[in-house]
Design an enzyme around this catalytic site. Structure first.
Site, PDB file in Angstrom:
ATOM      1  N   LYS A 186     -17.987  37.627  42.590  1.00 16.48           N
ATOM      2  CA  LYS A 186     -19.290  37.940  41.522  1.00 16.48           C
ATOM      3  C   LYS A 186     -18.637  38.867  40.490  1.00 16.48           C
ATOM      4  O   LYS A 186     -18.503  38.688  39.584  1.00 16.48           O
ATOM      5  CB  LYS A 186     -20.488  38.066  42.202  1.00 16.48           C
ATOM      6  CG  LYS A 186     -21.304  36.792  42.222  1.00 16.48           C
ATOM      7  CD  LYS A 186     -21.096  35.941  43.508  1.00 16.48           C
ATOM      8  CE  LYS A 186     -22.097  34.688  43.829  1.00 16.48           C
ATOM      9  NZ  LYS A 186     -21.965  34.280  44.816  1.00 16.48           N
ATOM     10  N   ASP A 216     -23.966  41.904  54.475  1.00 14.99           N
ATOM     11  CA  ASP A 216     -23.443  41.142  53.412  1.00 14.99           C
ATOM     12  C   ASP A 216     -23.419  41.859  51.924  1.00 14.99           C
ATOM     13  O   ASP A 216     -24.621  41.942  51.395  1.00 14.99           O
ATOM     14  CB  ASP A 216     -23.966  39.844  53.601  1.00 14.99           C
ATOM     15  CG  ASP A 216     -23.399  38.555  52.520  1.00 14.99           C
ATOM     16  OD1 ASP A 216     -22.442  38.981  51.986  1.00 14.99           O
ATOM     17  OD2 ASP A 216     -23.988  37.820  52.508  1.00 14.99           O
ATOM     18  N   TRP A 248     -29.788  33.868  51.806  1.00 11.00           N
ATOM     19  CA  TRP A 248     -28.691  33.000  51.425  1.00 11.00           C
ATOM     20  C   TRP A 248     -28.833  31.683  52.434  1.00 11.00           C
ATOM     21  O   TRP A 248     -28.672  31.806  53.480  1.00 11.00           O
ATOM     22  CB  TRP A 248     -27.404  33.643  51.158  1.00 11.00           C
ATOM     23  CG  TRP A 248     -26.316  32.833  50.728  1.00 11.00           C
ATOM     24  CD1 TRP A 248     -26.587  31.978  49.729  1.00 11.00           C
ATOM     25  CD2 TRP A 248     -25.015  32.379  51.169  1.00 11.00           C
ATOM     26  NE1 TRP A 248     -25.159  31.345  49.397  1.00 11.00           N
ATOM     27  CE2 TRP A 248     -24.330  31.755  50.447  1.00 11.00           C
ATOM     28  CE3 TRP A 248     -24.307  33.028  52.387  1.00 11.00           C
ATOM     29  CZ2 TRP A 248     -23.005  31.395  50.465  1.00 11.00           C
ATOM     30  CZ3 TRP A 248     -23.134  32.848  52.510  1.00 11.00           C
ATOM     31  CH2 TRP A 248     -22.599  32.049  51.555  1.00 11.00           C
TER      32      TRP A 248
HETATM   33  C1  LMR Z   1     -24.965  31.136  45.553  1.00  6.96           C
HETATM   34  O1  LMR Z   1     -25.868  31.775  46.323  1.00  6.96           O
HETATM   35  O2  LMR Z   1     -25.305  30.392  44.407  1.00  6.96           O
HETATM   36  C2  LMR Z   1     -23.515  31.347  45.600  1.00  6.96           C
HETATM   37  O3  LMR Z   1     -23.277  32.087  46.427  1.00  6.96           O
HETATM   38  C3  LMR Z   1     -22.664  29.986  45.730  1.00  6.96           C
HETATM   39  C4  LMR Z   1     -22.814  29.381  47.251  1.00  6.96           C
HETATM   40  O4  LMR Z   1     -21.605  29.536  47.769  1.00  6.96           O
HETATM   41  O5  LMR Z   1     -23.678  29.300  47.931  1.00  6.96           O
END
Ligand code: LMR
Length: 396
Positions: free
Chosen positions: A243, A208, A127
């Site tokens: 989510k 996470d 992420w």
């Molecule tokens: C994403 O990965 O699209 C979401 O978790 C939004 C974010 O905060 O990045």
């Protein structure tokens, strides 16, 4: 000292997509960028279970007085069985946070306390906000290849090789399910090896968990977490309800410490509370109160579980449709059908991703991440045709 030395910063490349998509006038554009679930009609509805819980709160909530830095303790307690199961011999302590990101930041600050010389091992791709959150707490990061996007496979040898370089007290960051950005979770025999290695090397593991229930089911998606918690003496968990309860902008999360030592868990929690007091003092209440109301009522919980099942089933249908799409053999989309959660990462160049947006109004996140939970089944053919077109242009 003047602030004139500050220069403008670029917008977050992922979040910038929200504004870019909103400003795009093309009626058939497709937003597969930010990780938000959408139904077949392209809406992100408020869940019925949430609506009913909110109604009850409006009617019955007697006070909005402060709750303290731990937030809604009953919310945190209500999540524990869903996340950890029974966990014999494990002492779980937790507190409410503003979203999973807030929980990650608490974890990072806690790890930075007395953590000089501690290295945080982060598998890539991951992420896009993981590294910024961890670095903001002053932690030193080392990355390693965890998923090979070209072959669409979890890279167990590279992961184990990285852990063999780690020192006791270092931190391994992993995603508990529905890997963001690839949807590629390790197989049970793979994560068992990773957990054993992490325990043998004396590592702290930070999990996470932002998508429980959107992969295979609430219980199934907790398997990796429970395996780690049983084997590794100190596990930190950053949990998000944004989510799975579709509460995105209400920012609902929790931070947990799961240790084989009761004292360790209690002391870590008390330090986390002190850190929270200096960051946001106390978390916002509404979303956590909604989740607590749902989890405390068997009828509402059953309704929420059905709504979660429906979201997961729609994502699985999109994965199935893409994975078996005969029109695009060259794209090798087959692996997508067996992956988990909202995301897949397509091995596309930055140029192809830009063309997809410019020529076809298909918005992917940077790096080629596609939020499949945002793709209507009715738009799968159009999406694949757009992919074929830009790849043909690239080959020509
Ligand atoms: C994403 O990965 O699209 C979401 O978790 C939004 C974010 O905060 O990045």
């Amino acid at each position: 000292m003047s602030l004139r030395f500050l220069t403008p910063q670029p917008a977050d490349p992922l979040l910038a997509m929200i504004a870019a998509f909103a400003q795009d006038p093309r009626p058939h554009r497709i937003d597969l960028s930010v990780g938000v679930y959408r139904d077949e009609a392209g809406r992100t509805p408020v869940l019925q279970a949430v609506k009913e819980a909110e109604q009850r709160l409006v009617e019955a909530q007697a006070s909005k007085s402060y709750l303290g830095p731990e937030g809604d303790h009953a919310f945190v307690e209500a999540l524990v069985p869903t996340v950890f199961g029974t966990a014999p011999g494990v002492f779980v302590e937790g507190l409410q946070t503003p979203g999973g990101t807030g929980a990650l930041r608490v974890a990072a600050e806690l790890l930075a306390l007395g953590g000089q010389g501690r290295t945080v091992w982060l598998g890539l791709p991951t992420w896009s906000n993981h590294a910024p959150v961890l670095r903001a707490a002053g932690l030193a990061l080392r990355t390693f290849p965890q998923v090979d996007v070209a072959s669409q496979a979890f890279d167990l040898p590279a992961t184990l090789a990285a852990l063999e370089q780690a020192r006791a007290g270092d931190v391994l960051v992993l995603q508990a399910c529905c890997h963001n950005p690839t949807g590629i979770d390790p197989e049970p025999h793979e994560w068992r090896q990773v957990a054993e290695c992490a325990a043998r090397r004396g590592l702290i593991v930070l999990l996470d968990m932002a998508y429980q229930g959107l992969g295979e089911g609430l219980e199934e998606d907790a398997t990796l977490l429970r395996e780690f918690v049983a084997r590794v003496p100190e596990v930190l968990v950053a949990y998000s309800c944004n989510k799975n309860f579709a509460l995105y902008r209400d920012r609902v999360g929790a931070f947990f410490i799961a240790s084989h030592s009761a004292t360790c868990s209690t002391n870590a929690r008390s330090n986390a509370l002190a850190l929270v007091r200096a960051m946001w003092s106390m978390p916002p209440d509404h979303g956590a109160a909604v989740v607590r109301t749902i989890l405390h009522d068997p009828r509402l919980e059953a309704l929420w579980r059905r709504e979660l099942d429906a979201m997961r089933d729609r994502i699985a249908a999109v994965r199935g449709a893409l994975g078996t799409h005969h029109a695009a053999p060259a794209l090798s989309l087959g692996a997508i059908a067996g992956q988990k959660g909202m995301f897949a990462t397509l091995p596309l160049s930055a140029e192809v991703i830009t063309r997809l947006r410019g020529d076809h109004g298909v918005y992917l996140a940077p790096g080629g991440r596609a939020n499949l939970a945002g793709l209507p089944l009715g738009a799968v053919d159009r999406f694949v045709a757009a992919l074929e077109d830009v790849l043909a242009c690239q080959a020509a």
